[in-house]
Design a protein around this motif. Structure first.
Motif, PDB file in Angstrom:
ATOM      1  N   VAL A   1      -6.532  -0.132  -0.631  1.00 28.41           N
ATOM      2  CA  VAL A   1      -4.523  -0.048  -0.610  1.00 28.41           C
ATOM      3  C   VAL A   1      -3.724   1.097  -0.796  1.00 28.41           C
ATOM      4  O   VAL A   1      -2.298   1.387  -1.070  1.00 28.41           O
ATOM      5  CB  VAL A   1      -4.923  -0.829  -2.178  1.00 28.41           C
TER       6      VAL A   1
ATOM      7  N   THR B   1     -10.571  -3.812   1.829  1.00 24.70           N
ATOM      8  CA  THR B   1      -9.346  -4.025   1.545  1.00 24.70           C
ATOM      9  C   THR B   1      -8.818  -2.330   0.841  1.00 24.70           C
ATOM     10  O   THR B   1      -8.709  -2.259  -0.412  1.00 24.70           O
ATOM     11  CB  THR B   1      -8.909  -4.878  -0.042  1.00 24.70           C
TER      12      THR B   1
ATOM     13  N   TYR C   1     -10.576  -0.976  -9.149  1.00 18.96           N
ATOM     14  CA  TYR C   1     -10.838   0.020  -7.884  1.00 18.96           C
ATOM     15  C   TYR C   1     -12.108   0.653  -7.413  1.00 18.96           C
ATOM     16  O   TYR C   1     -12.521   1.103  -8.332  1.00 18.96           O
ATOM     17  CB  TYR C   1      -9.626   0.919  -7.507  1.00 18.96           C
TER      18      TYR C   1
ATOM     19  N   LEU D   1      -0.988   1.442  -7.531  1.00 21.13           N
ATOM     20  CA  LEU D   1      -1.526   0.492  -7.924  1.00 21.13           C
ATOM     21  C   LEU D   1      -0.754  -0.674  -8.929  1.00 21.13           C
ATOM     22  O   LEU D   1      -0.503  -0.372  -9.819  1.00 21.13           O
ATOM     23  CB  LEU D   1      -3.460   1.239  -8.724  1.00 21.13           C
ATOM     24  N   GLU D   2      -2.083  -1.861  -8.865  1.00 20.63           N
ATOM     25  CA  GLU D   2      -1.871  -2.407 -10.407  1.00 20.63           C
ATOM     26  C   GLU D   2      -2.624  -2.210 -11.436  1.00 20.63           C
ATOM     27  O   GLU D   2      -3.485  -1.465 -11.814  1.00 20.63           O
ATOM     28  CB  GLU D   2      -2.717  -4.016  -9.614  1.00 20.63           C
TER      29      GLU D   2
ATOM     30  N   LYS E   1      -9.704  -1.935  -2.714  1.00 21.00           N
ATOM     31  CA  LYS E   1     -10.086  -2.879  -3.774  1.00 21.00           C
ATOM     32  C   LYS E   1     -11.448  -3.861  -4.112  1.00 21.00           C
ATOM     33  O   LYS E   1     -11.575  -4.053  -5.072  1.00 21.00           O
ATOM     34  CB  LYS E   1      -9.052  -4.349  -3.707  1.00 21.00           C
ATOM     35  N   ASP E   2     -12.394  -3.400  -3.020  1.00 19.02           N
ATOM     36  CA  ASP E   2     -13.120  -3.587  -3.146  1.00 19.02           C
ATOM     37  C   ASP E   2     -14.129  -3.230  -2.760  1.00 19.02           C
ATOM     38  O   ASP E   2     -14.491  -1.199  -1.762  1.00 19.02           O
ATOM     39  CB  ASP E   2     -13.532  -4.433  -1.842  1.00 19.02           C
TER      40      ASP E   2
ATOM     41  N   SER F   1       0.991  -1.180  -0.366  1.00 12.75           N
ATOM     42  CA  SER F   1       0.304  -0.033  -0.200  1.00 12.75           C
ATOM     43  C   SER F   1       1.263   1.298   0.276  1.00 12.75           C
ATOM     44  O   SER F   1       1.997   1.675   0.385  1.00 12.75           O
ATOM     45  CB  SER F   1      -1.051  -0.407   1.187  1.00 12.75           C
TER      46      SER F   1
ATOM     47  N   THR G   1      -6.975  -3.433 -13.711  1.00 10.01           N
ATOM     48  CA  THR G   1      -7.436  -3.831 -12.171  1.00 10.01           C
ATOM     49  C   THR G   1      -8.962  -2.321 -11.743  1.00 10.01           C
ATOM     50  O   THR G   1      -8.557  -1.235 -11.768  1.00 10.01           O
ATOM     51  CB  THR G   1      -6.662  -3.733 -10.917  1.00 10.01           C
TER      52      THR G   1
END
Length: 556
Positions: free
Chosen positions: A105, A103, A133, A127-128, A97-98, A3, A131
């Motif tokens: 980040v 979660t 968010y 961040l990934e 993430k949800d 994070s 994905t």
């Protein structure tokens, strides 16, 4: 992923330097904005001093490792857009993430001040790629709505497909933003593209729906000052359909003329009277500052909207600014359309675009382009259609087939760009275009006079307006009446035009795979109905390696 927690400074505005036609000198610009018109830009709120998020939240300019987050906080009831009042307010942001935020980040805080109209931007990193968010803002114990965003694929990722909503030309007074609502109802968008005219500058009633105001904007006067541009942006951001789309996916936006004034160029605009409305330099600076305060867009080179985003190995997207650097539209006084000293891009931007297209290693090269690049001549239209079409396209109404506000008015820049594509064998270049309130599917020929015998260097999908008047609206006849007559005549005179719909409002959905780029065109049942339905109209695609458009009979 580790994070990352960051804090950012509050966004600071830039200091960078008639319906469609105005023929009379307008009254001097107001130097102050009254509380009444300002208040009209806000929805009703509870009688409380608690901070409120009345203008929604948004994200934009996705990167593989990051996203730009935006909101506007109203810290007190008096601190409305353009007011210049209100206390400094700490605004925190959280990314998870949800949707339940179990979660987290990334999180941090920044300060909203009157100097930035209480707008804030957080440029998140760490961040990934590729994905989904969810994010929200908080201030003084009040939480904003929750919104979804999505990062871009990794630069070298093999991407099977991309899907973008595409919109342009949303005039508040001309109807409801149902196109945004229908795009927000989809669950398949990686992002959405706004190709310009996100707001309009006109005074109330000057540019409505066939002359009728469907819903009044604010302020009622033409916007000229920083406070007025802020107020108009604030009004737009209260629209529930626009908020819904901003809450669903990140936006990638460029500006066109109406974010400033009709037919803007580097030194002025048709809809600007120097002196009576102040200086163009001051008005342009005010418009740019308000735009970057109110839009989730990263200021790019010299505080403009030209920049480039990448979506894995499948596509990159070059975004243009065709207002800040262009020469005045051609006329007897300002030169001819073929004058090599006149430019639509400016030298630096054209070199940047050419270099980026040549260096690109993606399958597709997309260009966010605010005005049509494919050449267009009117052809043998009857007099009753010629005049309204000329009015809509900003053409001389004596029948000369050149739209000097489009690339047609800057042929040397276009010739140089298309020659660059051909000489360097740069394929799969697709221009995504707005501005002219009609839908088009075009090849972009190197020499329109000999096409189809000459080569096509690129393709172009032009999207119709969300609400702004198109040809049947100007003529004031039932929808489809004009297009049935005009479209065949336009195509006869312009053999590179595969389809044109002059009459309907709507949006596009661009779907890209390694094999083809396809635009699905959707139309609205009635822009003046807040509950307008949407239906698929047509689809066109360009297959890889062809540089030509073809019709396909099913939407993606």
């Amino acid at each position: 992923m580790t994070s990352r927690y960051r804090s950012s400074e509050a966004f600071q505005g830039l200091n960078s330097p008639s319906p469609r036609r105005r023929t009379v000198v307008k009254a001097a610009a107001a130097t102050a904005v009254l509380a009444g018109p300002l208040a009209a830009a806000l929805p009703a709120r509870a009688a409380t001093d608690a901070p409120a998020f009345l203008h929604g939240i948004a994200s934009g300019d996705p990167l593989p490792d990051g996203i730009l987050l935006w909101t506007r906080v109203t810290p007190t009831p008096a601190a409305i857009p353009g007011s210049g009042v209100g206390p400094d307010t700490e605004v925190s942001w959280t990314v998870a993430k949800d949707k339940a935020f179990t979660t987290i980040v990334s999180k941090g805080s920044l300060t909203a001040t009157a100097a930035s109209d209480h707008t804030v931007k957080a440029d998140i990193r760490g961040l990934e790629p590729a994905t989904d968010y969810w994010f929200r803002f908080s201030a003084g114990g009040t939480d904003s709505p929750v919104a979804r965003t999505r990062t871009a694929p990794a630069a070298n990722a093999a991407v099977a497909g991309l899907r973008f909503g595409v919109v342009t030309c949303a005039n508040w007074e001309a109807g409801y933003f149902s196109s945004y609502r229908h795009l927000a109802a989809r669950n398949d968008l990686d992002a959405w593209l706004h190709l310009g005219d996100y707001i309009y500058e006109y005074k109330s009633g000057e540019y409505a729906a066939r002359g009728t105001v469907v819903r009044p904007h604010s302020p009622a006067n033409e916007i000229i000052t920083l406070a007025e541009y802020r107020t108009r942006h604030g009004k737009y951001k209260t629209d529930p359909d626009l908020q819904a789309l901003h809450h669903k996916a990140p936006v990638v936006a460029i500006w066109d003329d109406h974010e400033f004034a009709d037919n803007a160029w580097s030194g002025g605009a048709v809809n600007h009277t120097e002196g009576a409305e102040g200086t163009w330099t001051a008005r342009q600076a005010a418009a740019k500052q308000a735009y970057f305060e109110w839009m989730p867009v990263r200021p790019a080179i010299e505080g403009t909207t030209y920049r480039r985003l990448r979506f894995g190995k499948l596509a990159d997207l070059s975004l243009l600014d065709l207002r800040s650097f262009r020469s005045q539209q051609a006329s007897t006084a300002s030169g001819t359309v073929d004058d090599p000293d006149r430019t639509i891009t400016g030298r630096a931007q054209l070199d940047w675009l050419k270099a980026g297209l040549k260096a690109s290693d993606t399958t597709w090269r997309l260009v966010g382009n605010s005005v049509m690049i494919a050449p267009f001549v009117i052809g043998s239209l009857t007099a009753d259609l010629l005049k309204p079409l000329a009015k809509l396209l900003d053409l001389p109404q004596n029948g000369i087939g050149v739209n000097t506000d489009q690339w047609d008015g800057y042929t040397d820049d276009r010739r140089e760009l298309l020659a660059h594509l051909r000489s360097n064998a740069i394929g799969n270049t697709v221009f995504l275009t707005g501005d002219i309130h009609m839908s088009w599917a075009n090849d972009v020929p190197v020499d329109a006079g000999t096409y189809p015998l000459s080569a096509s260097a690129a393709t172009e999908f032009v999207i119709t307006s969300v609400t702004s008047d198109n040809l049947d609206d100007i003529v004031k006849v039932p929808e489809g009446t004009v297009s049935a007559i005009a479209a065949p005549l336009i195509q006869i005179a312009n053999r590179h035009v595969h389809w044109v719909d002059t009459d309907r409002h709507g949006y596009g959905v661009l779907d890209i795979t390694a094999d083809r780029a396809q635009m699905d065109y959707y139309v609205l049942s009635d822009r003046t109905n807040a509950n307008a339905t949407s239906s698929w109209a047509r689809s066109y695609r360009t297959r890889t390696g062809t540089q030509k458009v073809e019709r396909t009979y099913d939407p993606v």
